[in-house]
Scaffold this active site. Structure first.
Site, PDB file in Angstrom:
ATOM      1  N   HIS A 107      -1.564  12.322  -2.053  1.00 19.77           N
ATOM      2  CA  HIS A 107      -0.157  11.986  -1.740  1.00 19.77           C
ATOM      3  C   HIS A 107       0.263  12.612  -0.400  1.00 19.77           C
ATOM      4  CE1 HIS A 107       3.805  10.600  -3.727  1.00 19.77           C
ATOM      5  NE2 HIS A 107       3.917  10.537  -2.414  1.00 19.77           N
ATOM      6  N   GLU A 129       0.227  12.576 -11.199  1.00 18.39           N
ATOM      7  CA  GLU A 129      -0.118  13.433 -10.053  1.00 18.39           C
ATOM      8  C   GLU A 129       0.131  14.892 -10.392  1.00 18.39           C
ATOM      9  OE1 GLU A 129       1.740  12.018  -6.470  1.00 18.39           O
ATOM     10  OE2 GLU A 129       0.893  10.020  -6.712  1.00 18.39           O
TER      11      GLU A 129
HETATM   12  P1  NAD Z   1      12.216  -0.129   1.588  1.00 16.19           P
HETATM   13  O1  NAD Z   1      13.298  -0.177   0.587  1.00 16.19           O
HETATM   14  O2  NAD Z   1      12.580  -0.118   3.036  1.00 16.19           O
HETATM   15  O3  NAD Z   1      11.205  -1.348   1.375  1.00 16.19           O
HETATM   16  C1  NAD Z   1      10.816  -1.793   0.110  1.00 16.19           C
HETATM   17  C2  NAD Z   1      10.667  -3.306   0.176  1.00 16.19           C
HETATM   18  O4  NAD Z   1      10.199  -3.751  -1.116  1.00 16.19           O
HETATM   19  C3  NAD Z   1      11.986  -4.037   0.452  1.00 16.19           C
HETATM   20  O5  NAD Z   1      11.829  -4.953   1.506  1.00 16.19           O
HETATM   21  C4  NAD Z   1      12.305  -4.743  -0.884  1.00 16.19           C
HETATM   22  O6  NAD Z   1      12.971  -5.976  -0.714  1.00 16.19           O
HETATM   23  C5  NAD Z   1      10.896  -4.931  -1.454  1.00 16.19           C
HETATM   24  N1  NAD Z   1      10.893  -5.102  -2.909  1.00 16.19           N
HETATM   25  C6  NAD Z   1      11.583  -4.406  -3.843  1.00 16.19           C
HETATM   26  N2  NAD Z   1      11.302  -4.858  -5.078  1.00 16.19           N
HETATM   27  C7  NAD Z   1      10.403  -5.861  -4.924  1.00 16.19           C
HETATM   28  C8  NAD Z   1       9.736  -6.722  -5.834  1.00 16.19           C
HETATM   29  N3  NAD Z   1       9.950  -6.638  -7.151  1.00 16.19           N
HETATM   30  N4  NAD Z   1       8.898  -7.650  -5.325  1.00 16.19           N
HETATM   31  C9  NAD Z   1       8.687  -7.747  -3.976  1.00 16.19           C
HETATM   32  N5  NAD Z   1       9.291  -6.966  -3.074  1.00 16.19           N
HETATM   33  C10 NAD Z   1      10.143  -6.024  -3.539  1.00 16.19           C
HETATM   34  O7  NAD Z   1      11.342   1.153   1.218  1.00 16.19           O
HETATM   35  P2  NAD Z   1      10.358   1.975   2.178  1.00 16.19           P
HETATM   36  O8  NAD Z   1      11.115   3.021   2.903  1.00 16.19           O
HETATM   37  O9  NAD Z   1       9.520   1.012   2.945  1.00 16.19           O
HETATM   38  O10 NAD Z   1       9.475   2.736   1.093  1.00 16.19           O
HETATM   39  C11 NAD Z   1       8.692   2.022   0.142  1.00 16.19           C
HETATM   40  C12 NAD Z   1       8.126   2.981  -0.877  1.00 16.19           C
HETATM   41  O11 NAD Z   1       7.118   3.779  -0.267  1.00 16.19           O
HETATM   42  C13 NAD Z   1       9.117   4.037  -1.382  1.00 16.19           C
HETATM   43  O12 NAD Z   1       9.941   3.536  -2.419  1.00 16.19           O
HETATM   44  C14 NAD Z   1       8.203   5.114  -1.885  1.00 16.19           C
HETATM   45  O13 NAD Z   1       7.912   4.889  -3.242  1.00 16.19           O
HETATM   46  C15 NAD Z   1       6.932   4.926  -1.056  1.00 16.19           C
HETATM   47  N6  NAD Z   1       6.671   6.081  -0.165  1.00 16.19           N
HETATM   48  C16 NAD Z   1       5.526   6.785  -0.317  1.00 16.19           C
HETATM   49  C17 NAD Z   1       5.251   7.874   0.501  1.00 16.19           C
HETATM   50  C18 NAD Z   1       3.974   8.649   0.370  1.00 16.19           C
HETATM   51  O14 NAD Z   1       3.991   9.839   0.618  1.00 16.19           O
HETATM   52  N7  NAD Z   1       2.861   8.050   0.018  1.00 16.19           N
HETATM   53  C19 NAD Z   1       6.188   8.273   1.471  1.00 16.19           C
HETATM   54  C20 NAD Z   1       7.353   7.512   1.627  1.00 16.19           C
HETATM   55  C21 NAD Z   1       7.602   6.426   0.782  1.00 16.19           C
END
Ligand code: NAD
Length: 307
Positions: free
Chosen positions: A278, A260
């Site tokens: 993003h 990015e």
């Molecule tokens: P979170 O930790 O609440 O949820 C992540 C989920 O993924 C959890 O339930 C976890 O158990 C599961 N997980 C982890 N590893 C796994 C695997 N190997 N297989 C299956 N499931 C798995 O996180 P969140 O707050 O929901 O955020 C998720 C992601 O979203 C963040 O890490 C970030 O990278 C991304 N995000 C992107 C933006 C954006 O601007 N596009 C903004 C915020 C977050």
């Protein structure tokens, strides 16, 4: 407690900057190279970044006074957490702050796909009224596969259920409350085979990097759409381009990319791809929440606040 020296090394909203200024002396320097960041961080106690700045071991070594690295948002894959721990530098972030913003973007992207909104908008602006070209589909009754049913994935699931979608979930942790709300947990291959839309919400870790590659894309329906608002590297972009070109899947809505800003013009130029730069957490409300949560955490940990 003296005034804190805070370096903000990414673009932040004016409101965010104002909130940080209540804590100490703030310097805002977005888009620094690693070398420039090493220079700027010297003498600062707090470093604040969004997702695009890498906080490497070298940066932390240069920040001799650094006590805290704050990620303005969620996803700390750009921070070398181990190196921070070794130096006693705390890492904080604002996990709850952007879940609504990201979940609403996912719904928006799916609606854009289903109703061909970007294409219709573009043509009408070009002076073409081609109503018959834009027969869409409805989300109601379709199956959504949520990979990673955590904070954001759970919120997407709730919104999709409210739209009348059937929701399948895949996660290493099963949450009973999500099952009660209507999410049916299945294994990854079953989710990929059954879903009309597959949306990714796992964090970027060594286990999730490249999680969606040729094998996974080949299991999806030829009419299915992949939505990625998590991290670009969770999807093998080369495999995705192949899957789209050869019709293994129908389309992709992408907010995040392997690199990015992305230079993958082959992917961006495809008619069946809806890309955004993003924007997941880019709402006034999410940025405000992030600022308030981080300033609270910085105050708690550093005792901040100007004298
Ligand atoms: P979170 O930790 O609440 O949820 C992540 C989920 O993924 C959890 O339930 C976890 O158990 C599961 N997980 C982890 N590893 C796994 C695997 N190997 N297989 C299956 N499931 C798995 O996180 P969140 O707050 O929901 O955020 C998720 C992601 O979203 C963040 O890490 C970030 O990278 C991304 N995000 C992107 C933006 C954006 O601007 N596009 C903004 C915020 C977050």
């Amino acid at each position: 407690m003296g005034s804190l020296k805070i370096l903000v090394a990414d673009h932040v909203s004016p409101e965010f900057a104002r909130e940080m200024e209540k804590l100490g002396e703030v310097v805002i320097k977005p888009r620094l190279s690693e070398e420039e960041l090493c220079k700027e961080v010297e003498g600062c106690e707090v470093l604040i970044v969004r997702g695009s700045t890498k906080v490497t071991k070298k940066v932390m070594e240069a920040g001799k006074k650094l006590k805290l690295v704050a990620r303005a948002g969620v996803g700390i894959d750009n921070i070398d957490v181990k190196a921070a721990e070794e130096r006693g530098i705390k890492v904080v972030y604002a996990p709850e702050a952007s879940k609504t913003a990201v979940a609403e973007l996912v719904m928006g992207l799916m609606l854009c796909w289903a109703r061909k909104i970007p294409q219709a908008c573009r043509e009408l602006k070009e002076g073409k009224w081609k109503k018959e070209k834009f027969i869409g589909t409805e989300l109601k009754g379709k199956t959504l596969g949520v990979i990673g049913v955590g904070r954001i994935g759970g919120e997407v699931a709730r919104k999709a259920l409210a739209f009348g979608m059937r929701v399948l979930g895949y996660d290493i942790v099963k949450r009973e409350e999500m099952e009660r709300e209507g999410v049916r947990y299945v294994d990854l291959p079953a989710l990929l085979r059954e879903a009309d839309f597959v949306t990714l919400h796992v964090p970027l870790t060594p286990q999730t990097e490249g999680m969606i590659g040729e094998k996974e894309l080949s299991l999806m329906k030829p009419t299915a759409v992949l939505v990625n608002t998590s991290r670009g590297k969770i999807v093998d972009e080369k495999a995705l381009v192949r899957a789209l070109r050869e019709g293994w899947i129908a389309g992709a809505c992408l907010d995040v990319f392997e690199e990015e800003p992305t230079k993958n013009l082959e992917l961006l130029s495809m008619e069946h791809v809806i890309p955004t730069p993003h924007l997941g957490a880019s709402t006034v409300e999410a940025q405000r929440n992030i600022a308030l949560i981080l300033s609270q955490k910085i105050k708690e940990l550093m005792g901040g606040g100007k004298e």
